[in-house]
Motif scaffolding. Structure first.
Motif, PDB file in Angstrom:
ATOM      1  N   GLU A  35      40.852 -21.499  46.889  1.00 34.26           N
ATOM      2  CA  GLU A  35      41.629 -20.283  46.682  1.00 34.26           C
ATOM      3  C   GLU A  35      40.804 -19.219  45.959  1.00 34.26           C
ATOM      4  O   GLU A  35      40.793 -18.045  46.351  1.00 34.26           O
ATOM      5  CB  GLU A  35      42.878 -20.622  45.885  1.00 34.26           C
ATOM      6  N   THR A  36      40.111 -19.627  44.928  1.00 34.13           N
ATOM      7  CA  THR A  36      39.282 -18.686  44.166  1.00 34.13           C
ATOM      8  C   THR A  36      38.157 -18.111  45.013  1.00 34.13           C
ATOM      9  O   THR A  36      37.921 -16.895  45.021  1.00 34.13           O
ATOM     10  CB  THR A  36      38.690 -19.396  42.936  1.00 34.13           C
ATOM     11  N   LEU A  37      37.471 -18.976  45.752  1.00 38.67           N
ATOM     12  CA  LEU A  37      36.339 -18.507  46.547  1.00 38.67           C
ATOM     13  C   LEU A  37      36.784 -17.651  47.735  1.00 38.67           C
ATOM     14  O   LEU A  37      36.146 -16.644  48.061  1.00 38.67           O
ATOM     15  CB  LEU A  37      35.517 -19.705  47.032  1.00 38.67           C
ATOM     16  N   PHE A  38      37.884 -18.020  48.377  1.00 36.74           N
ATOM     17  CA  PHE A  38      38.384 -17.213  49.491  1.00 36.74           C
ATOM     18  C   PHE A  38      38.905 -15.861  49.009  1.00 36.74           C
ATOM     19  O   PHE A  38      38.924 -14.895  49.775  1.00 36.74           O
ATOM     20  CB  PHE A  38      39.491 -17.955  50.240  1.00 36.74           C
ATOM     21  N   ALA A  39      39.332 -15.792  47.762  1.00 33.27           N
ATOM     22  CA  ALA A  39      39.767 -14.516  47.194  1.00 33.27           C
ATOM     23  C   ALA A  39      38.578 -13.611  46.911  1.00 33.27           C
ATOM     24  O   ALA A  39      38.657 -12.385  47.053  1.00 33.27           O
ATOM     25  CB  ALA A  39      40.556 -14.755  45.911  1.00 33.27           C
ATOM     26  N   GLN A  40      37.474 -14.209  46.525  1.00 37.45           N
ATOM     27  CA  GLN A  40      36.294 -13.438  46.130  1.00 37.45           C
ATOM     28  C   GLN A  40      35.417 -13.045  47.314  1.00 37.45           C
ATOM     29  O   GLN A  40      34.717 -12.029  47.261  1.00 37.45           O
ATOM     30  CB  GLN A  40      35.462 -14.243  45.131  1.00 37.45           C
ATOM     31  N   HIS A  41      35.445 -13.841  48.361  1.00 40.01           N
ATOM     32  CA  HIS A  41      34.544 -13.639  49.491  1.00 40.01           C
ATOM     33  C   HIS A  41      35.304 -13.792  50.807  1.00 40.01           C
ATOM     34  O   HIS A  41      36.431 -14.275  50.833  1.00 40.01           O
ATOM     35  CB  HIS A  41      33.398 -14.657  49.444  1.00 40.01           C
ATOM     36  N   SER A  42      34.671 -13.398  51.887  1.00 39.40           N
ATOM     37  CA  SER A  42      35.300 -13.564  53.195  1.00 39.40           C
ATOM     38  C   SER A  42      35.311 -15.041  53.579  1.00 39.40           C
ATOM     39  O   SER A  42      34.532 -15.849  53.058  1.00 39.40           O
ATOM     40  CB  SER A  42      34.535 -12.767  54.252  1.00 39.40           C
ATOM     41  N   PHE A  43      36.191 -15.373  54.506  1.00 37.86           N
ATOM     42  CA  PHE A  43      36.285 -16.766  54.970  1.00 37.86           C
ATOM     43  C   PHE A  43      34.941 -17.261  55.482  1.00 37.86           C
ATOM     44  O   PHE A  43      34.507 -18.373  55.159  1.00 37.86           O
ATOM     45  CB  PHE A  43      37.344 -16.856  56.083  1.00 37.86           C
ATOM     46  N   ASP A  44      34.247 -16.447  56.270  1.00 35.82           N
ATOM     47  CA  ASP A  44      33.011 -16.895  56.903  1.00 35.82           C
ATOM     48  C   ASP A  44      31.863 -17.070  55.912  1.00 35.82           C
ATOM     49  O   ASP A  44      30.935 -17.833  56.182  1.00 35.82           O
ATOM     50  CB  ASP A  44      32.598 -15.898  57.995  1.00 35.82           C
ATOM     51  N   SER A  45      31.924 -16.374  54.794  1.00 37.21           N
ATOM     52  CA  SER A  45      30.811 -16.461  53.842  1.00 37.21           C
ATOM     53  C   SER A  45      30.968 -17.619  52.854  1.00 37.21           C
ATOM     54  O   SER A  45      30.065 -17.884  52.065  1.00 37.21           O
ATOM     55  CB  SER A  45      30.675 -15.146  53.075  1.00 37.21           C
ATOM     56  N   VAL A  46      32.094 -18.308  52.905  1.00 33.80           N
ATOM     57  CA  VAL A  46      32.327 -19.460  52.022  1.00 33.80           C
ATOM     58  C   VAL A  46      32.183 -20.735  52.838  1.00 33.80           C
ATOM     59  O   VAL A  46      32.810 -20.887  53.891  1.00 33.80           O
ATOM     60  CB  VAL A  46      33.736 -19.411  51.400  1.00 33.80           C
ATOM     61  N   SER A  47      31.363 -21.645  52.361  1.00 28.50           N
ATOM     62  CA  SER A  47      31.190 -22.920  53.052  1.00 28.50           C
ATOM     63  C   SER A  47      32.013 -24.009  52.375  1.00 28.50           C
ATOM     64  O   SER A  47      32.419 -23.879  51.210  1.00 28.50           O
ATOM     65  CB  SER A  47      29.719 -23.332  53.064  1.00 28.50           C
ATOM     66  N   LEU A  48      32.239 -25.078  53.099  1.00 29.16           N
ATOM     67  CA  LEU A  48      32.948 -26.220  52.526  1.00 29.16           C
ATOM     68  C   LEU A  48      32.153 -26.797  51.354  1.00 29.16           C
ATOM     69  O   LEU A  48      32.731 -27.248  50.359  1.00 29.16           O
ATOM     70  CB  LEU A  48      33.170 -27.283  53.606  1.00 29.16           C
ATOM     71  N   ARG A  49      30.840 -26.743  51.471  1.00 31.04           N
ATOM     72  CA  ARG A  49      30.005 -27.229  50.359  1.00 31.04           C
ATOM     73  C   ARG A  49      30.167 -26.351  49.119  1.00 31.04           C
ATOM     74  O   ARG A  49      30.192 -26.862  47.990  1.00 31.04           O
ATOM     75  CB  ARG A  49      28.539 -27.298  50.789  1.00 31.04           C
ATOM     76  N   ASP A  50      30.273 -25.031  49.298  1.00 28.59           N
ATOM     77  CA  ASP A  50      30.513 -24.137  48.160  1.00 28.59           C
ATOM     78  C   ASP A  50      31.792 -24.552  47.426  1.00 28.59           C
ATOM     79  O   ASP A  50      31.844 -24.564  46.186  1.00 28.59           O
ATOM     80  CB  ASP A  50      30.688 -22.684  48.640  1.00 28.59           C
TER      81      ASP A  50
END
Length: 239
Positions: A35-50
Motif C-alpha cells: 500500500e505504501t509503495l503503490f501510493a508513492q510510485h506507479s504500479f509498474d515501477s514497484v516490484s514484488l521484491r521491493d
C-alpha cells in the motif's frame, strides 16, 4: 483474486513453524508495505521484491499469499474498499426520502472521515485510489469492489432528481467521484493557485466546498426547477 491459504503448506519463515496468526500477520505486513509503495510510485515501477524488502518477508511468502503483483494490488484495493462501502451503505440505508445533498454527503463523508483520522494507512490508500481513476486499466478492479455500492447511490440520485436525464446524472456522478478523489488525495494545485492561502491538506475546509459544488452541479440537471422558473417568468410577463 488472492490465493487461498493452506497453513500446512505455507513456507516457514526464518525457521518458525507457520500458524494461522503468523500467516495473517505476514499477510498484513505485505499488504501494508504494498500500500505504501503503490501510493508513492506507479504500479509498474514497484516490484514484488521491493514490497517484500519493505515488509521484511521472503519473496516466497508474498507469492504464496498473493500469487502475483497484480493480485496483491487488488488485495490492497479490496481491503479498505470493504470498509468504505460498508460505511456508505449504512448511511444510505438510514436515509428517508433523501435530498441530493443527503445522498452525496452519505457517499463522500466516510472517505473524508478516514482521511482526517489517524488510522494508519488511510492516507496512502487514498493516493492509491486516486491512481486508480487515472487509467481505464483498473476499471475491472474498481467495478468488482466499488460498483455495487456506487450503483445503489446512483439509483437513489436518479430518484431524487426525477426531472434529470439519467445519463446526465450518471456522468455528473462520475465527475463528482473524480473531484472527490482529487480533493481527498490533497493535490496541491490549489496551494499554488492561491499562493498558499488555500491549502489542499485542509480537508475540513475542502469538504464543504466540494459538497456544495457537487450538489449544485447535480441539481442543475433537474429540469423541474428550470421549467417552474420559466413558467413563473412567463406568468409575470403576462400580468
Amino acid at each position: 483474486m488472492t490465493a487461498k491459504r493452506n497453513l500446512a503448506s505455507e513456507p516457514a519463515e526464518r525457521g518458525h513453524k507457520p500458524t494461522r496468526v503468523s500467516g495473517d500477520r505476514t499477510r498484513e505486513k505485505i499488504l501494508n508495505a504494498a500500500e505504501t509503495l503503490f501510493a508513492q510510485h506507479s504500479f509498474d515501477s514497484v516490484s514484488l521484491r521491493d514490497i517484500t524488502l519493505r515488509a521484511d518477508v521472503t519473496l516466497a511468502l508474498a507469492s504464496y499469499h498473493f500469487g502475483s503483483k497484480e493480485a496483491l494490488f487488488e488485495a490492497v484495493v479490496a481491503r479498505r474498499a470493504n470498509v468504505l462501502c460498508s460505511l456508505r451503505e449504512i448511511r444510505l440505508s438510514a436515509l428517508v426520502d433523501p435530498t441530493t445533498r443527503d445522498l452525496l454527503d452519505a457517499f463522500m463523508a466516510p472517505l473524508f472521515e478516514k482521511a482526517r483520522s489517524r488510522e494508519p494507512g488511510w492516507r496512502d490508500y487514498l493516493r492509491v485510489l486516486a491512481r486508480l481513476g487515472e487509467q481505464d486499466r483498473w476499471l475491472e478492479i474498481l467495478s468488482r469492489h466499488f460498483d455495487s455500492t456506487a450503483r445503489a447511490f446512483l439509483a437513489a440520485l436518479q430518484k431524487a432528481l426525477p426531472g434529470a436525464d439519467r445519463h446526465d446524472v450518471a456522468r455528473g456522478f462520475v465527475l463528482v467521484l473524480e473531484s472527490m478523489l482529487k480533493t481527498v488525495s490533497c493535490h496541491e494545485r490549489v496551494d499554488t493557485l492561491t499562493a498558499g492561502a488555500a491549502r489542499a491538506r485542509d480537508l475540513d475546509r475542502a469538504y464543504p466546498t466540494l459538497l456544495q459544488f457537487a450538489v449544485a452541479g447535480m441539481e442543475s440537471f433537474d429540469r423541474r426547477d428550470t421549467d417552474a422558473a420559466r413558467t413563473t417568468v412567463r406568468k409575470r410577463a403576462k400580468a
